[in-house]
Design an enzyme around this catalytic site. Structure first.
Site, PDB file in Angstrom:
ATOM      1  N   VAL A 154       0.824  -1.222   0.000  1.00 44.41           N
ATOM      2  CA  VAL A 154       0.000   0.000   0.000  1.00 44.41           C
ATOM      3  C   VAL A 154       0.854   1.266   0.000  1.00 44.41           C
ATOM      4  O   VAL A 154       0.321   2.365  -0.131  1.00 44.41           O
ATOM      5  CB  VAL A 154      -0.960   0.042   1.214  1.00 44.41           C
ATOM      6  N   GLY A 155       2.167   1.108   0.153  1.00 44.11           N
ATOM      7  CA  GLY A 155       3.047   2.268   0.146  1.00 44.11           C
ATOM      8  C   GLY A 155       3.407   2.791   1.515  1.00 44.11           C
ATOM      9  O   GLY A 155       3.785   3.953   1.659  1.00 44.11           O
ATOM     10  N   LEU A 194       6.996   4.213   1.757  1.00 43.49           N
ATOM     11  CA  LEU A 194       7.099   5.546   1.165  1.00 43.49           C
ATOM     12  C   LEU A 194       6.479   6.594   2.080  1.00 43.49           C
ATOM     13  O   LEU A 194       7.038   7.689   2.260  1.00 43.49           O
ATOM     14  CB  LEU A 194       6.414   5.571  -0.200  1.00 43.49           C
ATOM     15  N   LYS A 210      12.514  -0.495  10.995  1.00 42.39           N
ATOM     16  CA  LYS A 210      11.659  -1.507  10.372  1.00 42.39           C
ATOM     17  C   LYS A 210      12.039  -2.818  11.044  1.00 42.39           C
ATOM     18  O   LYS A 210      13.084  -3.397  10.726  1.00 42.39           O
ATOM     19  CB  LYS A 210      11.877  -1.584   8.862  1.00 42.39           C
ATOM     20  N   ALA A 250       5.640  -4.719   8.821  1.00 43.74           N
ATOM     21  CA  ALA A 250       5.712  -5.551   7.617  1.00 43.74           C
ATOM     22  C   ALA A 250       4.311  -6.064   7.330  1.00 43.74           C
ATOM     23  O   ALA A 250       3.697  -6.711   8.179  1.00 43.74           O
ATOM     24  CB  ALA A 250       6.678  -6.716   7.835  1.00 43.74           C
TER      25      ALA A 250
END
Length: 254
Positions: free
Chosen positions: A32-33, A36, A56, A134
Site C-alpha cells: 500500500v506504500g 514511502l 523496520k 511488515a
C-alpha cells in the site's frame, strides 16, 4: 505445556519506557506504500527540525541480509540516520514471505525481546521514532505472535496507510477494529496512491471512510512517479499542503 499465549505474556511484560515520542506505521495489507509514507513522514519531520529515528523491525525479500534491504535503506536515507543497521532493521530475511515463514526457511526465529530492545535504544537516541511494520497488523512474526503484539507492546499510536481502491473500506475498518480491540491508540489513517484520474470507487473512498471510520483521515496522497527517494520527497511535499495538516500534527503528537 508451554503455549504461544504464555510466550506473548512474557514478552508483553517487557515494557518499553517511552521517554520520547513515536508513531507505528502499518498498512491494510502489503504494497500500500507504507514505506514511502513513513519515509515521507521522516522528511516532513526533519524539515521541522526534529531528530528522527527510523526502524523496520523485520524486512523480508532482502537480497543481501548483511546490509539493509530496499525499505530499510529508504528509511535510513529519509531520516539521515547514522544508527547501526541492526537497530534500523534487526531482522533481514531473504525469502519474500511473511516474517515467521521467511525466518523459518532460514532456520531462524524472530525474538520479540530483541525488537523491543532495539526500539528502546532508538527511542532514547532520538526525539521522535517512526516504526514501519511488515504487511498488516495480523502478519505473524513468530508462531502465534503477530505484528499486532509488537505494536501493543511498544505503545506508540498507530497510523494506518490504506489504498483508495475498491475494498479499502473493509480492509481499513478491520485494521482499526483490531487495533481498538487491543487498546492500541489510533493516530488516524492516510489514503495513499490516489490516481490523478480516479475511478468512481477511488474518488469516493476517502469520503466513505470518513463516514464509517472512528479515526481521523489525516491526508489523501496522490500517485507520484520516480525513484523511491523522489516519490518520498514528493509525498513529503504533499504533506506540507494537506488541508488537514493540524490533524496530522495532532495524530503525530508533535
Amino acid at each position: 505445556m508451554t503455549c504461544a499465549c504464555s510466550a506473548i505474556w512474557r514478552w508483553n511484560s517487557m515494557s518499553v519506557t517511552r521517554t520520547k515520542k513515536g508513531l507505528f506505521v502499518t498498512g491494510t495489507d502489503t504494497g500500500v506504500g507504507k514505506t514511502l509514507v513513513t519515509a515521507a513522514l521522516a522528511l516532513f519531520l526533519r524539515r521541522r527540525g526534529y531528530d528522527v529515528g527510523v526502524m523496520k523491525p523485520v524486512e523480508t525479500g532482502v537480497e543481501d541480509p548483511s546490509g539493509l534491504g530496499a525499505d530499510g535503506q529508504l528509511l535510513q536515507w529519509a531520516a539521515d540516520s547514522g544508527d547501526e543497521i541492526d537497530l534500523i532493521c534487526p531482522y533481514r530475511l531473504r525469502a519474500p514471505l511473511a516474517p515467521s515463514l521467511a525466518a523459518e526457511k532460514e532456520g531462524k526465529r524472530i525474538i520479540f525481546g530483541d525488537l523491543l530492545e532495539a526500539a528502546q535504544t532508538l527511542s532514547e537516541r532520538h526525539g521522535y521514532l517512526l516504526i514501519e511494520g511488515a504487511g498488516g497488523l495480523m502478519v505473524p512474526l513468530s508462531g502465534a505472535v503477530l505484528l499486532l503484539d509488537l505494536v501493543k507492546a511498544l505503545g506508540h499510536p498507530l497510523l494506518t496507510v490504506c489504498r483508495p481502491t475498491l475494498g479499502t473500506i473493509n480492509h481499513t475498518l478491520l485494521t482499526m477494529h483490531a487495533a481498538r480491540s487491543n487498546d492500541i491508540p489510533l493516530a488516524g489513517y492516510i489514503v495513499n496512491n490516489m490516481p490523478q484520474t480516479p475511478s468512481e470507487a477511488e474518488a469516493q473512498a476517502p469520503n466513505a471512510l470518513v463516514e464509517v471510520a472512528s479515526g481521523d483521515l489525516l491526508a489523501v496522497l496522490g500517485q507520484v512517479p520516480g525513484t523511491p527517494r523522489e516519490q518520498a520527497q514528493a509525498l513529503a511535499d504533499q504533506l506540507e499542503r494537506v488541508p488537514t495538516l493540524h490533524w496530522l500534527f495532532s495524530g503525530l503528537d508533535v
